[in-house]
Design an enzyme around this catalytic site. Structure first.
Site, PDB file in Angstrom:
ATOM      1  N   GLU A 181       1.936   6.935  16.042  1.00  0.00           N
ATOM      2  CA  GLU A 181       0.482   6.809  16.209  1.00  0.00           C
ATOM      3  C   GLU A 181      -0.093   5.712  15.298  1.00  0.00           C
ATOM      4  O   GLU A 181      -0.848   4.842  15.743  1.00  0.00           O
ATOM      5  CB  GLU A 181      -0.138   8.173  15.856  1.00  0.00           C
ATOM      6  CG  GLU A 181      -1.559   8.340  16.228  1.00  0.00           C
ATOM      7  CD  GLU A 181      -2.093   9.642  15.639  1.00  0.00           C
ATOM      8  OE1 GLU A 181      -1.306  10.521  15.249  1.00  0.00           O
ATOM      9  OE2 GLU A 181      -3.324   9.751  15.573  1.00  0.00           O
TER      10      GLU A 181
ATOM     11  N   LYS B 235       0.893  -1.177   0.000  1.00  0.00           N
ATOM     12  CA  LYS B 235       0.000   0.000   0.000  1.00  0.00           C
ATOM     13  C   LYS B 235       0.916   1.206   0.000  1.00  0.00           C
ATOM     14  O   LYS B 235       1.577   1.521   0.981  1.00  0.00           O
ATOM     15  CB  LYS B 235      -0.889  -0.020   1.255  1.00  0.00           C
ATOM     16  CG  LYS B 235      -2.204   0.729   1.130  1.00  0.00           C
ATOM     17  CD  LYS B 235      -2.076   2.231   1.069  1.00  0.00           C
ATOM     18  CE  LYS B 235      -1.736   2.863   2.386  1.00  0.00           C
ATOM     19  NZ  LYS B 235      -1.437   4.306   2.224  1.00  0.00           N
TER      20      LYS B 235
ATOM     21  N   GLU C 246       8.929   0.581  11.903  1.00  0.00           N
ATOM     22  CA  GLU C 246       9.972   1.610  11.958  1.00  0.00           C
ATOM     23  C   GLU C 246       9.270   2.950  12.080  1.00  0.00           C
ATOM     24  O   GLU C 246       8.549   3.373  11.177  1.00  0.00           O
ATOM     25  CB  GLU C 246      10.816   1.533  10.682  1.00  0.00           C
ATOM     26  CG  GLU C 246      12.173   2.154  10.848  1.00  0.00           C
ATOM     27  CD  GLU C 246      12.273   3.422  10.059  1.00  0.00           C
ATOM     28  OE1 GLU C 246      12.077   4.484  10.687  1.00  0.00           O
ATOM     29  OE2 GLU C 246      12.534   3.360   8.850  1.00  0.00           O
TER      30      GLU C 246
ATOM     31  N   GLU D 248       9.386  14.867  17.402  1.00  0.00           N
ATOM     32  CA  GLU D 248       9.874  14.734  16.025  1.00  0.00           C
ATOM     33  C   GLU D 248       9.224  15.813  15.175  1.00  0.00           C
ATOM     34  O   GLU D 248       7.995  15.875  15.070  1.00  0.00           O
ATOM     35  CB  GLU D 248       9.531  13.340  15.478  1.00  0.00           C
ATOM     36  CG  GLU D 248      10.156  13.089  14.131  1.00  0.00           C
ATOM     37  CD  GLU D 248       9.821  11.712  13.547  1.00  0.00           C
ATOM     38  OE1 GLU D 248       8.681  11.255  13.708  1.00  0.00           O
ATOM     39  OE2 GLU D 248      10.719  11.109  12.937  1.00  0.00           O
TER      40      GLU D 248
ATOM     41  N   SER E  13       4.455   6.950  11.327  1.00  0.00           N
ATOM     42  CA  SER E  13       4.365   7.610  12.630  1.00  0.00           C
ATOM     43  C   SER E  13       4.111   6.603  13.760  1.00  0.00           C
ATOM     44  O   SER E  13       3.597   5.508  13.529  1.00  0.00           O
ATOM     45  CB  SER E  13       3.227   8.635  12.601  1.00  0.00           C
ATOM     46  OG  SER E  13       1.997   7.975  12.355  1.00  0.00           O
TER      47      SER E  13
ATOM     48  N   CYS F  67      13.352   9.888   9.029  1.00  0.00           N
ATOM     49  CA  CYS F  67      13.184   9.309  10.368  1.00  0.00           C
ATOM     50  C   CYS F  67      14.487   9.318  11.147  1.00  0.00           C
ATOM     51  O   CYS F  67      14.484   9.485  12.360  1.00  0.00           O
ATOM     52  CB  CYS F  67      12.642   7.891  10.253  1.00  0.00           C
ATOM     53  SG  CYS F  67      13.532   6.888   9.057  1.00  0.00           S
TER      54      CYS F  67
ATOM     55  N   GLY G  54       1.719   3.418  13.779  1.00  0.00           N
ATOM     56  CA  GLY G  54       2.409   2.171  14.115  1.00  0.00           C
ATOM     57  C   GLY G  54       1.689   1.407  15.213  1.00  0.00           C
ATOM     58  O   GLY G  54       1.568   0.180  15.181  1.00  0.00           O
TER      59      GLY G  54
HETATM   60  P1  NAD Z   1       1.458   7.908   8.777  1.00  0.00           P
HETATM   61  O1  NAD Z   1       1.993   6.996   9.795  1.00  0.00           O
HETATM   62  O2  NAD Z   1       0.081   8.423   8.956  1.00  0.00           O
HETATM   63  O3  NAD Z   1       1.504   7.236   7.311  1.00  0.00           O
HETATM   64  C1  NAD Z   1       2.433   6.241   6.907  1.00  0.00           C
HETATM   65  C2  NAD Z   1       1.686   5.220   6.073  1.00  0.00           C
HETATM   66  O4  NAD Z   1       0.660   4.607   6.875  1.00  0.00           O
HETATM   67  C3  NAD Z   1       0.962   5.802   4.860  1.00  0.00           C
HETATM   68  O5  NAD Z   1       1.009   4.876   3.790  1.00  0.00           O
HETATM   69  C4  NAD Z   1      -0.479   5.931   5.351  1.00  0.00           C
HETATM   70  O6  NAD Z   1      -1.433   5.889   4.316  1.00  0.00           O
HETATM   71  C5  NAD Z   1      -0.601   4.714   6.234  1.00  0.00           C
HETATM   72  N1  NAD Z   1      -1.638   4.810   7.260  1.00  0.00           N
HETATM   73  C6  NAD Z   1      -2.107   5.917   7.891  1.00  0.00           C
HETATM   74  N2  NAD Z   1      -3.073   5.592   8.772  1.00  0.00           N
HETATM   75  C7  NAD Z   1      -3.211   4.249   8.709  1.00  0.00           C
HETATM   76  C8  NAD Z   1      -4.031   3.307   9.393  1.00  0.00           C
HETATM   77  N3  NAD Z   1      -4.921   3.693  10.302  1.00  0.00           N
HETATM   78  N4  NAD Z   1      -3.907   2.005   9.090  1.00  0.00           N
HETATM   79  C9  NAD Z   1      -3.017   1.584   8.168  1.00  0.00           C
HETATM   80  N5  NAD Z   1      -2.204   2.425   7.479  1.00  0.00           N
HETATM   81  C10 NAD Z   1      -2.306   3.747   7.755  1.00  0.00           C
HETATM   82  O7  NAD Z   1       2.438   9.074   8.641  1.00  0.00           O
HETATM   83  P2  NAD Z   1       2.164  10.429   7.869  1.00  0.00           P
HETATM   84  O8  NAD Z   1       0.787  10.985   8.125  1.00  0.00           O
HETATM   85  O9  NAD Z   1       2.507  10.170   6.461  1.00  0.00           O
HETATM   86  O10 NAD Z   1       3.182  11.365   8.618  1.00  0.00           O
HETATM   87  C11 NAD Z   1       2.926  11.764   9.976  1.00  0.00           C
HETATM   88  C12 NAD Z   1       4.158  11.703  10.770  1.00  0.00           C
HETATM   89  O11 NAD Z   1       4.706  10.370  10.745  1.00  0.00           O
HETATM   90  C13 NAD Z   1       5.282  12.544  10.232  1.00  0.00           C
HETATM   91  O12 NAD Z   1       5.170  13.880  10.562  1.00  0.00           O
HETATM   92  C14 NAD Z   1       6.459  11.866  10.879  1.00  0.00           C
HETATM   93  O13 NAD Z   1       6.602  12.288  12.204  1.00  0.00           O
HETATM   94  C15 NAD Z   1       6.087  10.421  10.848  1.00  0.00           C
HETATM   95  N6  NAD Z   1       6.691   9.701   9.720  1.00  0.00           N
HETATM   96  C16 NAD Z   1       7.763   8.927   9.974  1.00  0.00           C
HETATM   97  C17 NAD Z   1       8.354   8.232   8.936  1.00  0.00           C
HETATM   98  C18 NAD Z   1       9.535   7.377   9.167  1.00  0.00           C
HETATM   99  O14 NAD Z   1      10.294   7.114   8.245  1.00  0.00           O
HETATM  100  N7  NAD Z   1       9.734   6.856  10.354  1.00  0.00           N
HETATM  101  C19 NAD Z   1       7.860   8.338   7.656  1.00  0.00           C
HETATM  102  C20 NAD Z   1       6.736   9.141   7.429  1.00  0.00           C
HETATM  103  C21 NAD Z   1       6.160   9.804   8.485  1.00  0.00           C
END
Ligand code: NAD
Length: 476
Positions: free
Chosen positions: A229, A173, A248, A378, A227, A282, A231
């Site tokens: 949250e 996805k 991660e 972060e 994120s 990250c 995760g």
């Molecule tokens: P996110 O965790 O919301 O999104 C990451 C992935 O998860 C995306 O593909 C998203 O569509 C998916 N996702 C979102 N909600 C989901 C759910 N309920 N169930 C399953 N999949 C879901 O992160 P974001 O909104 O893209 O970014 C928010 C924050 O996350 C950033 O500001 C940053 O702090 C962090 N982040 C960290 C990394 C990293 O490499 N560790 C990468 C992106 C974002």
């Protein structure tokens, strides 16, 4: 919508259906669309992957042949590198150089794990003449991959490389922001002749397709980067299905500058450590912990460096591109305003850039204390906190005083002191004198709230198979 940006499920490109508009964050304009997958498409993709598993299309293949498919995917990617680099630059806002590194990095991962496919071995357990007892590695089956927008292409390859090498079928996805380059991974799989259903790629919103995939009873393992949250939600879903997860989840990484550090090197490494991908990394070098007596000199050097960076649309060959979205720009600005309320004052930057697109100034806060929100949360933007310390024990305490533990670093020439700190820093990877050492061969992953499981390197493959013991009684 370009045909190229459809969902790829069961070896077919799905026609029709809803779309997600794709913005160029460097201009703020919509320039493409990608197919929007929802729970129905997730069902189809998981079913296609399950069929691939049930028919043993990957598992019955000689592992060296499976490996060659991954290497062929990498070759196709290298042959189409310029095109993928351009698309990635346009939909992510990163610079051309960063996109080139990312696309090459993705190909490197596929080659590396292609080479490992025939080196995943079992073992023999000696139990005397009465038994034959051996252990074989067995892929989980269907491996789900939920990918973030900051390195969509490379992280997809990083995840599916070891999963496929071990013999799993994968369902990816891609992120709703910056999804386009991931469709090229599907094209590479098709061009390489991957068995039908082995590689399935679609884009969809997290709350919709992401949640449907994470909760799907047909998946056997899940890999997530993003994120904390989200995760946590992934882990709840994995617990519900009782399946393993690799997560991660970001960081707030610290680099400790020692008294004898080469300050040119510190400046150069900090440039890449915090301003790569506009800080949306990250493992960014978010906190630089410096001896109090060197603080002002280090800050002066960093300000000069940051002031020399050109910021603008990555496609124009700038040093630093845009943030991913207007929302992310708001978030970064909110963190910077909160730093001001905590008494921090930027030595450079601290403002949005007034132009089309989502640009923020390279920002450096000197004299930060580790209890300030800017040192704890972060930011995921081009914002560095410089934190002065008295003695090395204090530097170590500051660096470890974080909920996260993804990476950490030391700058200095005293190897005894560097290794003393490396042993005690609470992080999954420690960089000495070079941030982001570009090795795909070394394991990477978090301590503490940065997650668990390891990606990169040979260890990552361990996340994608389980052991089966076979005991044969010879009846004697
Ligand atoms: P996110 O965790 O919301 O999104 C990451 C992935 O998860 C995306 O593909 C998203 O569509 C998916 N996702 C979102 N909600 C989901 C759910 N309920 N169930 C399953 N999949 C879901 O992160 P974001 O909104 O893209 O970014 C928010 C924050 O996350 C950033 O500001 C940053 O702090 C962090 N982040 C960290 C990394 C990293 O490499 N560790 C990468 C992106 C974002």
């Amino acid at each position: 919508m370009s045909d190229a940006y459809r969902s790829y499920i069961g070896g077919e490109w799905l026609a029709g259906g809803d779309e997600i508009a794709v913005e160029n964050p460097g201009t703020g304009e919509v320039f493409a669309a990608v197919a929007r997958a929802g729970p129905d498409e997730v069902d189809r993709a998981v079913a296609a992957a399950r069929t691939c598993v049930a028919d043993r299309r990957l598992t019955d293949m000689r592992p060296s042949a499976r490996g060659r498919l991954l290497v062929d995917m990498a070759r196709w990617i290298r042959d189409h590198e310029d095109e993928i680099v351009e698309v990635l630059t346009l939909d992510s806002g990163k610079t051309l150089l960063e996109s080139r590194w990312e696309v090459a990095g993705g190909a490197n991962f596929l080659e590396y794990y292609g080479g490992l496919a025939d080196k995943i071995e079992g073992s023999y357990i000696p139990l005397g003449a009465g038994y034959i007892d051996y252990v074989t590695p067995v892929p989980y089956g269907v491996s789900a991959h939920i990918v973030p927008w900051n390195y969509p292409f490379e992280l997809t390859c990083r995840g599916i490389g070891p999963a496929l090498a071990a013999g799993n079928a994968v369902v990816v996805k891609s992120p709703e922001l910056a999804p386009l380059s991931v469709t090229y991974v599907a094209r590479a799989a098709e061009a390489a002749g991957m068995p039908r259903g082995a590689v399935n790629v679609m884009c969809g919103y997290g709350h919709d397709a992401g949640e449907a995939l994470a909760r799907h009873p047909g998946i056997d393992q899940i890999t997530f980067t993003g994120s904390v949250e989200t995760g946590r939600k992934i882990l709840y879903a994995a617990a519900e299905s009782v399946i393993p997860a690799v997560v991660e989840l970001g960081g707030k990484s610290a680099g400790i500058v020692l008294d004898d550090a080469d300050l040119d090197q510190v400046t150069d490494q900090t440039r890449w450590g915090i301003f790569s991908n506009s800080g949306q990394v990250c493992s960014a070098l978010a906190r630089l912990v410096v001896p109090a007596r060197l603080h002002d000199e280090v800050v002066d050097r960093l300000v000069t460096m940051a002031g020399g960076l050109t910021v603008g649309p990555g496609i124009e060959g700038t040093d630093m591109g845009s943030l991913i979205s207007g929302h992310q720009l708001e978030q970064v600005d909110r963190h910077v305003r909160a730093a001001g309320e905590d008494g921090a004052s930027a030595a450079i930057g601290g403002e949005r850039i007034d132009r089309l697109g989502h640009f923020y100034q390279p920002t450096i806060f000197p004299n930060v204390t580790n209890d300030m929100a800017i040192a704890r949360d972060e930011v995921f933007g081009p914002v560095l906190s410089v934190i002065p310390y008295g003695g090395v024990e204090e530097a170590l305490r500051i660096a470890n005083d974080s909920d996260y533990g993804l990476v950490a670093g030391v700058f200095g020439n005293d190897l005894d002191q560097a290794t003393f700190l490396a042993d005690r820093l609470e992080a999954g990877q420690i960089f000495v004198n070079e941030w982001f050492q570009p090795s795909i061969e070394a394991p990477f992953g978090g301590f503490k709230r940065s997650g668990f499981g390891r990606e990169k390197g040979a260890d990552a493959v361990r996340g994608y198979y389980q052991l089966k013991n076979i005991n044969i009684s010879r009846g004697s």
